[in-house]
Design a protein around this motif. Sequence first.
Motif, PDB file in Angstrom:
ATOM      1  N   ALA A   1      33.033  29.302 104.413  1.00 19.73           N
ATOM      2  CA  ALA A   1      32.290  29.718 105.602  1.00 19.73           C
ATOM      3  C   ALA A   1      30.920  30.265 105.373  1.00 19.73           C
ATOM      4  O   ALA A   1      29.961  30.165 106.488  1.00 19.73           O
TER       5      ALA A   1
ATOM      6  N   LEU B   1      28.375  27.152 105.153  1.00 19.33           N
ATOM      7  CA  LEU B   1      28.278  26.711 106.459  1.00 19.33           C
ATOM      8  C   LEU B   1      27.050  27.741 107.214  1.00 19.33           C
ATOM      9  O   LEU B   1      26.114  26.810 107.680  1.00 19.33           O
TER      10      LEU B   1
ATOM     11  N   ALA C   1      26.113  26.783 111.443  1.00 21.21           N
ATOM     12  CA  ALA C   1      26.469  27.630 112.513  1.00 21.21           C
ATOM     13  C   ALA C   1      25.999  29.037 112.063  1.00 21.21           C
ATOM     14  O   ALA C   1      25.725  29.206 110.659  1.00 21.21           O
TER      15      ALA C   1
ATOM     16  N   SER D   1      28.955  32.881 115.269  1.00 16.53           N
ATOM     17  CA  SER D   1      29.661  31.540 115.664  1.00 16.53           C
ATOM     18  C   SER D   1      30.982  31.153 114.755  1.00 16.53           C
ATOM     19  O   SER D   1      32.017  30.794 115.287  1.00 16.53           O
ATOM     20  N   VAL D   2      30.748  31.189 113.600  1.00 24.72           N
ATOM     21  CA  VAL D   2      31.629  30.911 112.496  1.00 24.72           C
ATOM     22  C   VAL D   2      33.066  32.080 112.949  1.00 24.72           C
ATOM     23  O   VAL D   2      34.159  31.381 112.935  1.00 24.72           O
ATOM     24  N   ASP D   3      32.768  33.087 112.890  1.00 24.16           N
ATOM     25  CA  ASP D   3      33.816  33.969 113.066  1.00 24.16           C
ATOM     26  C   ASP D   3      34.521  33.846 114.323  1.00 24.16           C
ATOM     27  O   ASP D   3      35.536  33.952 114.485  1.00 24.16           O
TER      28      ASP D   3
END
Length: 296
Positions: free
Chosen positions: A210, A213, A219, A223-225
């Motif tokens: 993550a 990324l 992202a 946005s990832v979370d």
Amino acid sequence: MSQHTTAPDALPAPAGQPIAVLGAGTMGVGIATLITGHGLPVVLVDVDENRLGQAPTAVARGLRMARLMGKLPRDGESGTLTTTTLVDDVREATIVIEAVTEIPETKAKVIASVSEVIAPGTPLVSNTSGIPIDELAASAVRPEDMVGAHFMNPPYLIPAIEVVRGPRTAENALRRVTALLTRLGMNAIVVGDGPGFVINRVLQRSLNGAARLVQDGVADAESVDALFRGCLGHTTGPLATADLIGLDNVVDSLRVLYDRTGDAGYLPCELLLQKVAAGDFGRKTGRGFFEYGGVL
């Protein structure tokens, strides 16, 4: 070396022999909060007197929050908390829980030192998040007394716990540790030994991925979370989880896993290393992948 012959078999009463916690960092204080919140006495050991001085306030704050949330008993007396810089002060402990920094050499040194003074048969528990228990047991005077107990953070709010049986762990040591955890209201799930056990063998790769990324511009952290929460039903996304664990601890755990598996997926990405170098460890410093209202 201790002159004791055997450790007492009974779990401590509130006024009886204490449980020792080695390390007054985030996890050590959290474990002490859990134990005292269930009325059992704790001896908390650390070489840093300033950190020890802050521990009683941190434990009291954790107790208030956990009781308000219904996670710890609201009735009854709290167990006493004693702080010390001397390992020798845990000589009478019924169970010893090591919660020092996730650096193998540091843990090995602490385990070797404390196992010299406690009674034979006293369970010596490591709160390691990834170092194999049998590797740590090699530093103990009695390897059969070593058990792993990977508490989640904060331990007084998360009732499930990963308990690790090493290849040399004695059945009596495992029984006594799981009995204590049950008394503390924990759901002890026993697993086998190996780098990262179950949780971190999977989780740390996910946290690293993550972060990568975000590093690569695919992202942003929000946005990832949001995707993990909204699409997968996670209560907390991976990067907020990393901030809660502490990015310094994440990097230490990733290095442990990489060194023991050779799997490149555990090599800490550059963004994690940059944040740790800048002192942005997450919630405990007020800034990590996200910013927080104050240092915890």
